[in-house]
Scaffold this motif. Structure first.
Motif, PDB file in Angstrom:
ATOM      1  N   TYR A   1     -10.764   1.191   5.232  1.00 29.34           N
ATOM      2  CA  TYR A   1      -9.428   0.781   4.792  1.00 29.34           C
ATOM      3  C   TYR A   1      -9.180  -0.715   5.035  1.00 29.34           C
ATOM      4  CZ  TYR A   1      -4.353   0.683   4.318  1.00 29.34           C
ATOM      5  OH  TYR A   1      -3.071   0.381   3.919  1.00 29.34           O
TER       6      TYR A   1
ATOM      7  N   ASP B   1      -8.259   1.264  -3.345  1.00 29.48           N
ATOM      8  CA  ASP B   1      -7.653   0.457  -4.414  1.00 29.48           C
ATOM      9  C   ASP B   1      -6.979   1.307  -5.493  1.00 29.48           C
ATOM     10  OD1 ASP B   1      -8.427  -1.971  -3.269  1.00 29.48           O
ATOM     11  OD2 ASP B   1     -10.426  -1.851  -4.166  1.00 29.48           O
TER      12      ASP B   1
ATOM     13  N   VAL C   1      -2.289   4.524  -3.642  1.00 31.24           N
ATOM     14  CA  VAL C   1      -2.359   3.807  -2.371  1.00 31.24           C
ATOM     15  C   VAL C   1      -1.571   2.506  -2.456  1.00 31.24           C
ATOM     16  CG1 VAL C   1      -3.898   2.709  -0.699  1.00 31.24           C
ATOM     17  CG2 VAL C   1      -4.572   4.857  -1.798  1.00 31.24           C
ATOM     18  N   GLU C   2      -1.716   1.800  -3.573  1.00 24.45           N
ATOM     19  CA  GLU C   2      -0.946   0.566  -3.778  1.00 24.45           C
ATOM     20  C   GLU C   2       0.553   0.864  -3.803  1.00 24.45           C
ATOM     21  OE1 GLU C   2      -2.051  -2.386  -3.783  1.00 24.45           O
ATOM     22  OE2 GLU C   2      -4.203  -2.016  -3.854  1.00 24.45           O
TER      23      GLU C   2
ATOM     24  N   ALA D   1       2.036   3.309  -2.245  1.00 27.10           N
ATOM     25  CA  ALA D   1       2.450   3.609  -0.875  1.00 27.10           C
ATOM     26  C   ALA D   1       2.635   2.321  -0.074  1.00 27.10           C
ATOM     27  CB  ALA D   1       1.421   4.506  -0.210  1.00 27.10           C
ATOM     28  N   ARG D   2       1.738   1.361  -0.281  1.00 28.12           N
ATOM     29  CA  ARG D   2       1.887   0.065   0.393  1.00 28.12           C
ATOM     30  C   ARG D   2       3.180  -0.624  -0.049  1.00 28.12           C
ATOM     31  NH1 ARG D   2      -3.664  -1.248  -1.032  1.00 28.12           N
ATOM     32  NH2 ARG D   2      -5.068  -0.728   0.676  1.00 28.12           N
ATOM     33  N   ALA D   3       3.427  -0.615  -1.369  1.00 31.79           N
ATOM     34  CA  ALA D   3       4.635  -1.256  -1.887  1.00 31.79           C
ATOM     35  C   ALA D   3       5.889  -0.572  -1.373  1.00 31.79           C
ATOM     36  CB  ALA D   3       4.616  -1.237  -3.416  1.00 31.79           C
TER      37      ALA D   3
ATOM     38  N   SER E   1       4.971   1.950   3.443  1.00 36.07           N
ATOM     39  CA  SER E   1       4.270   2.867   4.347  1.00 36.07           C
ATOM     40  C   SER E   1       3.303   2.093   5.234  1.00 36.07           C
ATOM     41  CB  SER E   1       3.501   3.921   3.545  1.00 36.07           C
ATOM     42  OG  SER E   1       4.381   4.726   2.786  1.00 36.07           O
ATOM     43  N   SER E   2       3.192   2.509   6.472  1.00 37.59           N
ATOM     44  CA  SER E   2       2.270   1.861   7.404  1.00 37.59           C
ATOM     45  C   SER E   2       0.833   2.230   7.067  1.00 37.59           C
ATOM     46  CB  SER E   2       2.591   2.276   8.840  1.00 37.59           C
ATOM     47  OG  SER E   2       2.386   3.665   9.008  1.00 37.59           O
ATOM     48  N   SER E   3      -0.092   1.452   7.588  1.00 38.46           N
ATOM     49  CA  SER E   3      -1.515   1.718   7.328  1.00 38.46           C
ATOM     50  C   SER E   3      -1.917   3.093   7.855  1.00 38.46           C
ATOM     51  CB  SER E   3      -2.372   0.625   7.976  1.00 38.46           C
ATOM     52  OG  SER E   3      -2.089  -0.637   7.412  1.00 38.46           O
TER      53      SER E   3
ATOM     54  N   ILE F   1      -0.649   5.778   5.491  1.00 40.79           N
ATOM     55  CA  ILE F   1      -1.413   5.805   4.240  1.00 40.79           C
ATOM     56  C   ILE F   1      -2.757   6.495   4.453  1.00 40.79           C
ATOM     57  CG2 ILE F   1      -2.591   4.368   2.530  1.00 40.79           C
ATOM     58  CD1 ILE F   1      -0.344   2.326   2.870  1.00 40.79           C
TER      59      ILE F   1
END
Length: 302
Positions: free
Chosen positions: A127, A191, A195-196, A198-200, A203-205, A208
């Protein structure tokens, strides 16, 4: 999701909807697993072994397998001793069923703990990538350069023979496979659009990885956990065979083989019973693991 099918003329068949529900993924995997004859044989054998472990005290008393009675040395099969006695006068059946409890406990616990440890490192490496990935993978390369058996022998010799020490040693010997497996899976998923998203969404690493990435690699992880159990049963028996497992007189399949080799010519059945137990356990788990792999990914089935 329910689907409605109509006749070519546009009218509902018999004036009613025909609803077909797509089966869930878990039900579909279970359906394919049930159709696999080898997997069902393996599951049946494994259930029988688990029942033996659960009801070991009912099948034979523990004391009969550890108390040495000189008059029973190499006693043949009888109503009192269905599988005979070993060279120390201990009941073979009792040692066999209680040895199953020790052998399977260590193997299953080691497989689960090595999975958790290896998956955590593999997910972090895949990750975050970059220096974190390089550091973990180079450390892993150094770790893998040490032979598994030699490393386990050093750990057991340093910390002593006990179930927790065996689990730690075998975990450190087998976690490397999961690191590489999960890392490659995470690299393919990191990628992806969800996942993108969730980042936007902030959400924390950790969230995710746990909620979005690990569930998508769960199938291959579960298969490897299953198959590793059989390898660890054999590995743990190897350790007990060379005297690096639980201290005597604790019953274990490997130690039974080790003590029986002296009297192999006079009492060959003393070797047969523990060897058959090891083979049947590994065989049943492998059959179930192969069936589970085919059920989770039918493309792998030839």
């Amino acid at each position: 999701m329910a689907k409605t099918y109509t006749c070519p003329a546009g009218n509902m068949l018999d004036g009613e909807d025909i609803n077909f529900k797509r089966p869930s993924q878990a039900k579909e995997i279970l359906r394919r697993l049930k159709k696999n004859r080898g997997a069902m044989i393996g599951l049946f054998l494994l259930i029988c072994i688990i029942l033996v472990v659960i009801f070991a005290d009912v099948i034979a008393s523990y004391e009969a397998g550890v108390v040495q009675i000189a008059d029973n040395k190499l006693a043949p099969m009888s109503s009192e001793h269905p599988l005979g006695c070993d060279s120390y006068g201990r009941d073979v059946l009792s040692r066999l069923v209680h040895g199953a409890r020790n052998s399977l406990l260590v193997a299953v616990a080691s497989s689960i703990s090595s999975c958790l440890f290896g998956c955590t490192l593999g997910a972090i490496a895949g990750y975050f990538g970059g220096k974190v990935d390089m550091l973990i993978m180079r450390a892993l390369d150094i770790f893998m350069s040490i032979p598994d058996l030699l490393f386990t022998m050093v750990v057991v010799a340093a910390l002593g023979s006990s179930i927790p020490v065996l689990i730690i040693a075998m975990t450190l010997a087998y976690f490397t496979n999961y690191v590489r497996l999960v890392r490659s899976g995470v690299l393919n998923l990191v990628d992806q659009e969800y996942v993108e998203a969730a980042r936007a969404g902030g959400s924390s690493s950790a969230r995710i990885i746990i909620s979005h990435i690990i569930p998508n690699t769960l199938g291959i992880i579960l298969v490897n956990v299953t198959l590793n159990v059989s390898s660890l049963v054999i590995y743990q028996s190897t350790l007990s065979f060379i005297g690096l497992s639980l201290p005597a007189p604790a019953p274990e399949w490997g130690s039974m083989l080790s003590s029986a080799r002296v009297d192999m010519l006079r009492a060959p059945l003393l070797v047969l019973f523990p060897a058959l137990a090891i083979v049947l356990t590994a065989f049943s788990v492998n059959l179930l693991g192969d069936g589970l792999r085919d059920a989770m990914d039918p493309r792998l089935k030839s």
